[in-house]
Design an enzyme around this catalytic site. Sequence first.
Site, PDB file in Angstrom:
ATOM      1  N   HIS B  82      10.023   7.836  18.250  1.00 24.23           N
ATOM      2  CA  HIS B  82      11.439   7.266  18.142  1.00 24.23           C
ATOM      3  C   HIS B  82      11.613   7.434  16.479  1.00 24.23           C
ATOM      4  O   HIS B  82      10.759   7.014  15.791  1.00 24.23           O
ATOM      5  CB  HIS B  82      11.534   5.859  18.517  1.00 24.23           C
ATOM      6  CG  HIS B  82      12.852   5.376  18.731  1.00 24.23           C
ATOM      7  ND1 HIS B  82      13.752   5.100  17.629  1.00 24.23           N
ATOM      8  CD2 HIS B  82      13.558   5.189  19.596  1.00 24.23           C
ATOM      9  CE1 HIS B  82      15.031   4.619  17.991  1.00 24.23           C
ATOM     10  NE2 HIS B  82      15.008   4.767  19.308  1.00 24.23           N
ATOM     11  N   GLY B 163      18.782  -5.521  -2.202  1.00 24.94           N
ATOM     12  CA  GLY B 163      17.710  -5.043  -2.678  1.00 24.94           C
ATOM     13  C   GLY B 163      18.207  -3.671  -3.569  1.00 24.94           C
ATOM     14  O   GLY B 163      19.206  -3.279  -3.699  1.00 24.94           O
ATOM     15  N   ARG B 165      17.140   0.202  -5.785  1.00 27.13           N
ATOM     16  CA  ARG B 165      16.598   1.668  -5.112  1.00 27.13           C
ATOM     17  C   ARG B 165      15.220   1.804  -5.103  1.00 27.13           C
ATOM     18  O   ARG B 165      15.100   3.023  -5.186  1.00 27.13           O
ATOM     19  CB  ARG B 165      17.645   2.401  -6.287  1.00 27.13           C
ATOM     20  CG  ARG B 165      19.153   2.347  -6.246  1.00 27.13           C
ATOM     21  CD  ARG B 165      19.749   3.402  -6.739  1.00 27.13           C
ATOM     22  NE  ARG B 165      21.071   3.623  -5.843  1.00 27.13           N
ATOM     23  CZ  ARG B 165      22.185   4.156  -6.310  1.00 27.13           C
ATOM     24  NH1 ARG B 165      22.295   4.174  -7.388  1.00 27.13           N
ATOM     25  NH2 ARG B 165      22.844   4.321  -5.579  1.00 27.13           N
ATOM     26  N   ILE B 167      12.307   1.404  -2.210  1.00 24.09           N
ATOM     27  CA  ILE B 167      11.900   1.055  -0.707  1.00 24.09           C
ATOM     28  C   ILE B 167      10.710   0.314  -0.826  1.00 24.09           C
ATOM     29  O   ILE B 167       9.849   0.199  -1.951  1.00 24.09           O
ATOM     30  CB  ILE B 167      11.874   2.072   0.106  1.00 24.09           C
ATOM     31  CG1 ILE B 167      10.423   2.760  -0.073  1.00 24.09           C
ATOM     32  CG2 ILE B 167      13.153   2.750   0.328  1.00 24.09           C
ATOM     33  CD1 ILE B 167      10.373   3.836   1.104  1.00 24.09           C
ATOM     34  N   HIS B 168      10.576  -0.663   0.166  1.00 19.62           N
ATOM     35  CA  HIS B 168       9.269  -1.398   0.104  1.00 19.62           C
ATOM     36  C   HIS B 168       8.069  -0.502   0.617  1.00 19.62           C
ATOM     37  O   HIS B 168       8.485   0.622   1.378  1.00 19.62           O
ATOM     38  CB  HIS B 168       9.165  -2.477   1.379  1.00 19.62           C
ATOM     39  CG  HIS B 168       8.256  -3.369   1.395  1.00 19.62           C
ATOM     40  ND1 HIS B 168       6.930  -2.906   1.843  1.00 19.62           N
ATOM     41  CD2 HIS B 168       7.897  -4.699   0.968  1.00 19.62           C
ATOM     42  CE1 HIS B 168       5.926  -4.066   1.805  1.00 19.62           C
ATOM     43  NE2 HIS B 168       6.993  -4.958   1.247  1.00 19.62           N
ATOM     44  N   PRO B 169       7.111  -0.396  -0.081  1.00 21.82           N
ATOM     45  CA  PRO B 169       6.051   0.601  -0.225  1.00 21.82           C
ATOM     46  C   PRO B 169       5.464   0.908   1.380  1.00 21.82           C
ATOM     47  O   PRO B 169       5.091   2.174   1.769  1.00 21.82           O
ATOM     48  CB  PRO B 169       5.092   0.349  -1.028  1.00 21.82           C
ATOM     49  CG  PRO B 169       5.306  -0.995  -1.335  1.00 21.82           C
ATOM     50  CD  PRO B 169       6.607  -1.362  -1.171  1.00 21.82           C
ATOM     51  N   THR B 170       5.220  -0.043   2.059  1.00 19.30           N
ATOM     52  CA  THR B 170       4.522   0.111   3.217  1.00 19.30           C
ATOM     53  C   THR B 170       5.558  -0.395   4.497  1.00 19.30           C
ATOM     54  O   THR B 170       5.599   0.233   5.520  1.00 19.30           O
ATOM     55  CB  THR B 170       3.455  -1.082   3.669  1.00 19.30           C
ATOM     56  OG1 THR B 170       3.998  -2.287   3.478  1.00 19.30           O
ATOM     57  CG2 THR B 170       2.333  -0.424   2.579  1.00 19.30           C
ATOM     58  N   ALA B 171       6.808  -1.195   4.296  1.00 20.03           N
ATOM     59  CA  ALA B 171       7.726  -1.485   5.271  1.00 20.03           C
ATOM     60  C   ALA B 171       8.953  -0.673   5.344  1.00 20.03           C
ATOM     61  O   ALA B 171       9.720  -0.708   6.328  1.00 20.03           O
ATOM     62  CB  ALA B 171       7.856  -3.002   5.175  1.00 20.03           C
ATOM     63  N   GLY B 172       9.199  -0.144   4.096  1.00 15.23           N
ATOM     64  CA  GLY B 172      10.566   0.676   4.109  1.00 15.23           C
ATOM     65  C   GLY B 172      11.829  -0.122   4.055  1.00 15.23           C
ATOM     66  O   GLY B 172      11.872  -0.974   3.205  1.00 15.23           O
TER      67      GLY B 172
END
Lengths: 298, 298
Positions: B82, B163, B165, B167-172
């Site tokens: 998915h 937020g 520009r 992204i969160h490094p592990t959570a996107g």
Amino acid sequence: MAKIVECVPNISEGRNTEVIEAVVDQVRNTAGVTLLDYSSDTSHNRTVITFLGSPEGIEEAVVALTKKAVELIDLNKHQGEHPRMGAVDVIPFIPVKEVAVDECIEISKRVGKRIWEEAGMPVFLYEDSASAPNRVNLAKIRKGQFEGMAEKVKEEEWEPDFGGRTIHPTAGVVAVGARMPLVAFNINLNTPDLSIASKIAKIIRKSSGGLDYVKALGVMLEDRNIAQVSINMTNFNKTPLYRVLELVKAEAKRWGVAGVGTEIIGLTPMNALIDSAEYYLQIENFDRDKQVLENHIL
Amino acid sequence: MAKIVECVPNISEGRNTEVIEAVVDQVRNTAGVTLLDYSSDTSHNRTVITFLGSPEGIEEAVVALTKKAVELIDLNKHQGEHPRMGAVDVIPFIPVKEVAVDECIEISKRVGKRIWEEAGMPVFLYEDSASAPNRVNLAKIRKGQFEGMAEKVKEEEWEPDFGGRTIHPTAGVVAVGARMPLVAFNINLNTPDLSIASKIAKIIRKSSGGLDYVKALGVMLEDRNIAQVSINMTNFNKTPLYRVLELVKAEAKRWGVAGVGTEIIGLTPMNALIDSAEYYLQIENFDRDKQVLENHIL
């Protein structure tokens, strides 16, 4: 999901607001029940009180309500158009959610016993709780009314189910029992000919050989100049609304008449409508308990 | 009657039971919400969590759930069929009772702000909460997925609503928004000819000029050897189920085909069915809020 029972006691007071409020307060002040409605009819001199709750809450509320009514209402002084035999005249228990009629029968018997023990009012079990076939119909039990009841309970076949053969001197006797929810469903015809509505009513109602759990009459809607088949559905699980509507429409064709609309009077459980939605939408394998969102939050 | 909102977050973990349970526990441990269901798909590597509650309860539960998912799920290691862009991938808020979509939009904005501030995950508002037309559709926002998102948020038109520009490094990143309840309503045809179902689907769906709020596809039910019009109803108030069924039946006649049954997949609000009962039973002047018994106890 919690068990929910509906209770609709009818009390023999529809004029004295102070008395009515004092009786209704017994419901308001009981935990575990919600007062939905109470409406008084002054010419009937009668108030219908509707509340919902857990089996335990319902039992406590209706016993408290009965005690207060017995304390405040004197049938010797009561006049009104509606037949009546008790300060609280009738107490039906209706299954709403996660409760079968059998459990409502048990509740009615516990409540009946307590009303005799705690309020001194003899009790007839009626409808699905009846102890004999001639006690199913409330009108048969109530025949003779308060004024004739002191004599009636002495007859062989009319000993109350709880209490002896002496009525309460001011509060009389009460009918207590379980029944399915009633749905009042009326079908309007595009004709001013009342006789057609009456003929259709006769075809569909149980008493003249029609569908089980259907009571029906032809009536005239004077303001719209159309005839109506006025129907009480006494068990919408066994005889659903769509079946009655389709049968009425089919029979109406004989006279070139069509159904032009319907009405539901007062409350209906959602399942009476979901039944018909399932039929007309042709839904296969529908599990309403799981698939209807609201069933998860009731 | 209390306000009730439904929330259906999708998280990007469908295999590790420990992680899934830890995330779902955040819902279980929040007051004022009820967990209805959570179901994991291992090939998708994704879990869909469904819960209901008060606006306040929903807000607290979903913020707690998001923090836990951000803590435990690393998209750099995620594989599944998915498409996904975040540890929590999408959070829809759906009005259920005494709440309008507008209030769900407000909730989505409050939650979006908190997710950025408290979990450090940038947020896109989508569907009815979208800040621009190209952000209504989740698939458009998610295009490029987690792997492409670091670059995508630097593009002019794809700055997150909350937020910056990065992204969160592990959570996107996550999409948060309000939408009407979906009803998955499929209509089976008495033909094995898939092309007929596909033609009818094309006629009825909005994207090719049919009814508003209808998405539809023709699919084959191999085990029954019949074709089906598979439908998503995205606003059953505006386009009710009966209208779609009647239109499908009318169009099917062109090929001598009939509807042989329908199915509703998963949950439906009762009003989607009561709508159709009212239509087919021809009920006049029905006030469902007052006349449907269950509306007094929700």
